[in-house]
Structure formats: C-alpha cells, structure tokens
Motif scaffolding. Sequence first.
Motif: not given
Length: 523
Positions: A173-178, A290-295, A470-476
């Motif tokens: 799914l598209s990333l949301i700000e979580a 993305v994964n790096q950020q999420q981790r 660390r804001e989640r942003f849809d890289l695509q």
Amino acid sequence: MSLTKKTYKICAIGSADGNFTAVLEFINSLQEKHHFDFVICIGDFITKSKSDSNAVSDLISGKLKVSVPIYFSVGSEELPEEILNVVQGKTPDVCGNLICLPSIGSIKLTEGLKIMSACGIYTEDEPQDLNNTKCIPEYSPTLDASRLSSLKGECDILFSNEWPPNIQNNSKLSLIEAPAGCTPLETLLKSCRPKYHFVPSKVYYEREPFDANSSESSNRYTRFIGLASFKNKDKQKFAYAFSVQLPDEPSSPPLNTTVSPFAPQMLKRAADSLVKSTSEGDNAAQDLAVNQQQRKQKKPRIGPESCFLCLSNPAAAYHLIVAIGTESYMALPKGPLSTTVTNENKMQFPGHVLIIPLAHVATLSELDEEAYQKTIGEMNKFKDSVKKMFKSFGLEAVIFEVNKKQGVHLLWQVVPIPSSKVPLLMPAFEKQSAEARFSFQKRDVRPKEYNYFRAILPNGEVLVKPLKFRERFDLQFGRRVLANVLEIPDRVDWRQCSQTVDEEKKDAEDFKEAFKPYNFTLE
Ligand SMILES: [Zn+2]
C-alpha cells in the motif's frame, strides 16, 4: 472454550476524544439496525480533561442509555477520577453494558472470544512517578512495557493507543504518515496474534493481513486497522464493522496477505540486490531508503562500497550510464516510466534519465561549499541540457527528486512529457497531494535545503513539499503523478517496467547519440 459455533458481530469506533456522549448516541442509533454483539471504543473515550463531568456522573449513575456492551480503555490521557473510583479494585463495569479494561488487560467473553487492551502512551524513559496522582497503575495512560508481558496467549481482538513499529514494512500500500511505533507492541503482536488490531490514526488505514508469527504451527492472520477519530472533520472512516467466528477453523490465507511487517525479508532482499545483483537500479536504492527509515536506521547507512549509484562500486550498472561529468553523471533508470508511446513516437527511446552526484551523498548539503557549488551547478547543467534535447524532439521535461538526509544517494529524475500533457501536470500534482493529505509550496528550494520532495514543471514552476525528520513519504509519488498524467498506471511500479540488459544497452546508446549535441562533458 465452548464447542458451539458463534459468530460475533462487532463494531470498532475511533477515538471519541473525550466526547463519549456523542459516541454513545451514535452507537445507540447504530445498534437499532445492526444488532452488534458488542462495540469497542478505542483511543480517548472518556478523559479527565476533555469529558463533561456532569455527563460522567450521569453515566455512572446509569442515566445514559448504553444499548450494547461497549469495551473501552485508557487512551492517551487519564480517566476522570469518578470513573477510577468505580473501576479500581472492584469491577471493570462503569455502568451496565460499559466495561473499562485496564490499560494493559484482557477479557474473555462467555463464548470464548478474547479482547486485549494495550493502551496508554509509551515512552522509552522510566515511567513517570504516578504517586502524586489518583491514577492507579492499572488504569494509568502509560504503556508500561514490563506489564505487557502479563498478557498471555492469543487473542481475537487487540486494541492499543500506540502503533507497532514498521507496520507498513512489506506492505504494497501507499505509505501514510504513521507514528514511529513502539517495539514492545511488536513482541506482543507476535505472541497474541490478534485477528484484529485497532489503533487510533489521523487517517483511516487498513493494512493487508499478515501472520505476525509464522513460526507458530497454525496460521493466524492479523488485520491491522487505524481508525480516525469519531466524526473527524476530514471525514475519514472512524467506524469498522466486522465479525469473528469461534471456534477458529483452519482457513487459507486471505488473498492480499503479505509477509509480516516484522519479518526481515524485504530489507534483506533490498540489501542483497545492492550488494550482489547487477540488475537493480535507482529505485532499489530508494526502496532501501524506505526500509532503512522504517527501521529507524538501526542498521548502519549503506556505504559507497555497496551503493548502487556510486561508480566506485564494481556492481554499479555501468551500461546504463549515458554521460559522466566531473561532479555528477547521468544514467538511465531501471524500468523507465516513459516509453516511445508516451513520447508520441517523437523520440524513439524512453528518455527517462537520472542525474546523480558522483559523491555518495543523500543531500548536497553534506558537501563542503566548493563541492556543493560545483555539483549543483553541473547537475543543473545536465538538467538544462536534457531539457534542450527533449525540446528538439518536441517534448517537455518534468524533474523530480526526493531529498532526504536519511536517504542513501541523491538522484534527480527527468521524465519526458508531450506538450499536450503539460497543462495536466499542475492539477495532477495538486490532486494527488490533496489525496495524500498535504499541499505543495510553490517556491524553489533554498540553497542547501534538504528533506523535501521537489517537482520542476516544464514552465519552470516548482512545487516543494518539505519533509519532517523521519516523515514517511511515498518515494514513488513523482512517478505516480506522472504515470497518471501519461495514462500508464501500470507503469507506476518500476519493477513492472523492467527491460533486458540488451534493451537497456540499446536505450543507452540511443540516448547518448541523441544527447551528443548537448553533452557538455564531451567539449
Ligand atoms: Zn552512493
């Protein structure tokens, strides 16, 4: 557990933000039609600071109608003292049908359905001294990790105030700000494997189902659902009706099941592709980011030796390079967005190209002043030269970049677009930013600015979306907008657009040939 089959009809409601009387009215009217077995109210159902104290008294004295059993707990704030006086040490029933679960607790209904609460706010610091409040630990608004281990066994429904970490990992799914998420909830999810996990959320979010602990012998799929606040002004979904059947029956995985967000597979795959494969590209680097950020960057940042965009890495895809300057270079992306068709056959190769600094930097602000000036100057020169080349084919250019300090290696994407599509660009960017719940600033970035998404439109208009740490942003995001404008939604995912190495080589040769008159590096 009873052996008779029972199907529970349940409704979960987003945070009342203290306005529990409005939620009760809503539930009472809902109940007339839907006949739920029970309702779960997540987040701040009743709070000391936000709830009307007269209404709280009326509730306790049974003056308010509660037409269906309702389970709630502590959200992010303390409960009113009157509620605490009723529930502490006695019964979790605030009044008939209204049951207040401890911030960390569980309840098993007569037919065997089990609900767990893991509520309150989590801090990695020592829990605050609560002695000076009337708030007893069982109902304090703090998620005490040491008490989480008291929750044993599996449950059917879990609700918490915090999110587990990395819940969007391995999701399509598209990333949301979580929210950043708290690690103890990951441990809990792996052990209690709820069928449903509800959390308060700014926007409605339902993740694909996953098995939180596939090492267990039986499969159990968790549906993670973020519910917006009750009657929020953004009209996000706040009520979720569902059913749970008991006893459990073996079932095949739901269709859209994904690998668990807590499984390391995706990260490993991205890392492998950077180190070993010679057929991954820029987007793999972004996926990794993305994964790096999420981790939360617990893993060390990817270094030049394993960075795909660093030419010092022998595994870099040299055959995609089309020009090398002194500070930066240009290479074709893996899985270009544009095609000869979207180019209206004016240019007989995709044309989508990347402008990349030679230095291993995620943002140019990492460079010293001299290197910064030289690099940004040359990257802009590449950009302008490509625009001229596109123009010679009767095509325009859109440039976009995700510029993040926690990224791996900066790249600008340049995509050709037919003149006829140019008027559609601004509305498309605005529409899709509105859908992603942000609005663009119409300005260019400042020198050495970082942490932003930027799009440069053919007429020179610039759209900037600053990104928080660390804001989640849809890289695509940029690719997604352009895929819409070009009416090629199936090309959003670069993996769907992969080419053979021979095709890539031919495109690179064609690009180089066409770029010759504009290639200042040959001068
Ligand atoms: Zn690099």
